[in-house]
Design a protein around this motif. Structure first.
Motif, PDB file in Angstrom:
ATOM      1  N   LEU A   1     -14.369  -2.969   6.920  1.00 45.74           N
ATOM      2  CA  LEU A   1     -13.227  -2.082   7.117  1.00 45.74           C
ATOM      3  C   LEU A   1     -12.253  -2.239   5.956  1.00 45.74           C
ATOM      4  O   LEU A   1     -11.838  -3.357   5.633  1.00 45.74           O
ATOM      5  CB  LEU A   1     -12.528  -2.436   8.436  1.00 45.74           C
ATOM      6  CG  LEU A   1     -11.370  -1.553   8.859  1.00 45.74           C
ATOM      7  CD1 LEU A   1     -11.816  -0.107   9.059  1.00 45.74           C
ATOM      8  CD2 LEU A   1     -10.745  -2.103  10.140  1.00 45.74           C
ATOM      9  N   VAL A   2     -11.908  -1.131   5.309  1.00 46.29           N
ATOM     10  CA  VAL A   2     -10.973  -1.153   4.181  1.00 46.29           C
ATOM     11  C   VAL A   2      -9.979  -0.008   4.311  1.00 46.29           C
ATOM     12  O   VAL A   2     -10.172   0.933   5.084  1.00 46.29           O
ATOM     13  CB  VAL A   2     -11.690  -1.037   2.811  1.00 46.29           C
ATOM     14  CG1 VAL A   2     -12.673  -2.179   2.609  1.00 46.29           C
ATOM     15  CG2 VAL A   2     -12.365   0.311   2.648  1.00 46.29           C
TER      16      VAL A   2
ATOM     17  N   VAL B   1      -8.417  -1.899  -0.373  1.00 50.20           N
ATOM     18  CA  VAL B   1      -7.945  -3.210   0.050  1.00 50.20           C
ATOM     19  C   VAL B   1      -8.357  -3.426   1.503  1.00 50.20           C
ATOM     20  O   VAL B   1      -8.649  -2.473   2.220  1.00 50.20           O
ATOM     21  CB  VAL B   1      -6.397  -3.336  -0.085  1.00 50.20           C
ATOM     22  CG1 VAL B   1      -5.966  -3.231  -1.537  1.00 50.20           C
ATOM     23  CG2 VAL B   1      -5.683  -2.302   0.764  1.00 50.20           C
ATOM     24  N   LEU B   2      -8.368  -4.653   1.911  1.00 48.53           N
ATOM     25  CA  LEU B   2      -8.584  -4.963   3.318  1.00 48.53           C
ATOM     26  C   LEU B   2      -7.299  -4.680   4.084  1.00 48.53           C
ATOM     27  O   LEU B   2      -6.200  -4.850   3.540  1.00 48.53           O
ATOM     28  CB  LEU B   2      -8.992  -6.428   3.476  1.00 48.53           C
ATOM     29  CG  LEU B   2     -10.319  -6.805   2.810  1.00 48.53           C
ATOM     30  CD1 LEU B   2     -10.482  -8.317   2.764  1.00 48.53           C
ATOM     31  CD2 LEU B   2     -11.492  -6.157   3.534  1.00 48.53           C
TER      32      LEU B   2
ATOM     33  N   LEU C   1     -12.710  -2.831  -4.688  1.00 44.00           N
ATOM     34  CA  LEU C   1     -12.018  -3.673  -3.708  1.00 44.00           C
ATOM     35  C   LEU C   1     -11.139  -4.687  -4.427  1.00 44.00           C
ATOM     36  O   LEU C   1     -11.589  -5.391  -5.331  1.00 44.00           O
ATOM     37  CB  LEU C   1     -13.003  -4.417  -2.800  1.00 44.00           C
ATOM     38  CG  LEU C   1     -12.294  -5.322  -1.786  1.00 44.00           C
ATOM     39  CD1 LEU C   1     -11.712  -4.497  -0.646  1.00 44.00           C
ATOM     40  CD2 LEU C   1     -13.211  -6.388  -1.252  1.00 44.00           C
ATOM     41  N   GLN C   2      -9.874  -4.759  -4.006  1.00 42.25           N
ATOM     42  CA  GLN C   2      -8.904  -5.703  -4.567  1.00 42.25           C
ATOM     43  C   GLN C   2      -8.401  -6.631  -3.466  1.00 42.25           C
ATOM     44  O   GLN C   2      -8.217  -6.180  -2.342  1.00 42.25           O
ATOM     45  CB  GLN C   2      -7.724  -4.949  -5.187  1.00 42.25           C
ATOM     46  CG  GLN C   2      -8.110  -4.070  -6.356  1.00 42.25           C
ATOM     47  CD  GLN C   2      -8.708  -4.867  -7.493  1.00 42.25           C
ATOM     48  OE1 GLN C   2      -8.231  -5.932  -7.847  1.00 42.25           O
ATOM     49  NE2 GLN C   2      -9.795  -4.356  -8.061  1.00 42.25           N
ATOM     50  N   PRO C   3      -8.162  -7.885  -3.745  1.00 45.10           N
ATOM     51  CA  PRO C   3      -8.471  -8.547  -5.000  1.00 45.10           C
ATOM     52  C   PRO C   3      -9.984  -8.718  -5.177  1.00 45.10           C
ATOM     53  O   PRO C   3     -10.722  -8.937  -4.215  1.00 45.10           O
ATOM     54  CB  PRO C   3      -7.761  -9.891  -4.903  1.00 45.10           C
ATOM     55  CG  PRO C   3      -7.576 -10.143  -3.453  1.00 45.10           C
ATOM     56  CD  PRO C   3      -7.506  -8.792  -2.785  1.00 45.10           C
ATOM     57  N   ALA C   4     -10.422  -8.622  -6.422  1.00 43.43           N
ATOM     58  CA  ALA C   4     -11.846  -8.690  -6.741  1.00 43.43           C
ATOM     59  C   ALA C   4     -12.483  -9.999  -6.280  1.00 43.43           C
ATOM     60  O   ALA C   4     -13.671 -10.041  -5.959  1.00 43.43           O
ATOM     61  CB  ALA C   4     -12.051  -8.503  -8.248  1.00 43.43           C
TER      62      ALA C   4
END
Length: 136
Positions: free
Chosen positions: A19-20, A32-33, A119-122
Motif C-alpha cells: 500500500l502506497v 511513499v508509504l 518509492l521514497q525513501p529508497a
C-alpha cells in the motif's frame, strides 16, 4: 530548536503488492508509504492507524513494529499492519490540498515496481521485499 515529532508509517501488503500513496508534486512523480506525524499524547501505534484511515480510508490492526529509522533527523516507526478489505479513499489533510500540482492517490503497488514508481525513501525498497513473505 525543537525536534520534529516522530513519524508513524504503515507497511501493509496485499499479496505481492504494498500500500502506497502515489504523489504528483510540482511535476515530480514518486510514492511513499502511508503515514505521518505522531500527535501530542498519541502513541506511534495509534498514530499509524489514524494515518492509515485518513490517507486511505482503510481500517487496520498493528501486527508489530518492523523498524525504527532516522530520516533527516526525524525518527520514523514502521509498523506491519493488517488491513481490512475496502475501497481506497483519500481523506484527512491530504484531501483538502489536492490539485494538479499536488496530488495524493492511495494505491496498491506491485513490489516489482518500487524502483520504477520511485518509492521514497529508497532505503525502504529492499526492506519491504525482505518482509513481504512473512506478511502474506
Amino acid at each position: 530548536m525543537s525536534q520534529a515529532p516522530d513519524r508513524a508509517v504503515c507497511v501493509a501488503f496485499d499479496g505481492d503488492s504494498v500500500l502506497v500513496i502515489a504523489r504528483q508534486q510540482d511535476g515530480r512523480a514518486y510514492c511513499v508509504l502511508p503515514g505521518g506525524g505522531v500527535e501530542p499524547g498519541e502513541t506511534p501505534e495509534v498514530a499509524v492507524l489514524r494515518e492509515l484511515a485518513e490517507e486511505t480510508g482503510l481500517i487496520g490492526t498493528v501486527k508489530r513494529l518492523l523498524w525504527t529509522v532516522e530520516h533527516h533527523d526525524r525518527r520514523a516507526h514502521y509498523f506491519l499492519v493488517a488491513v481490512e478489505p475496502g475501497s481506497l479513499d483519500l481523506g484527512g489533510p491530504e484531501a483538502s490540498v489536492q490539485s494538479s500540482m499536488n496530488a495524493h492517490t492511495p494505491t496498491w503497488l506491485p513490489l516489482g515496481l518500487l524502483e520504477a514508481e520511485g518509492l521514497q525513501p529508497a532505503s525502504m525498497r529492499e526492506r519491504l521485499r525482505a518482509v513481504t513473505s512473512e506478511a502474506t
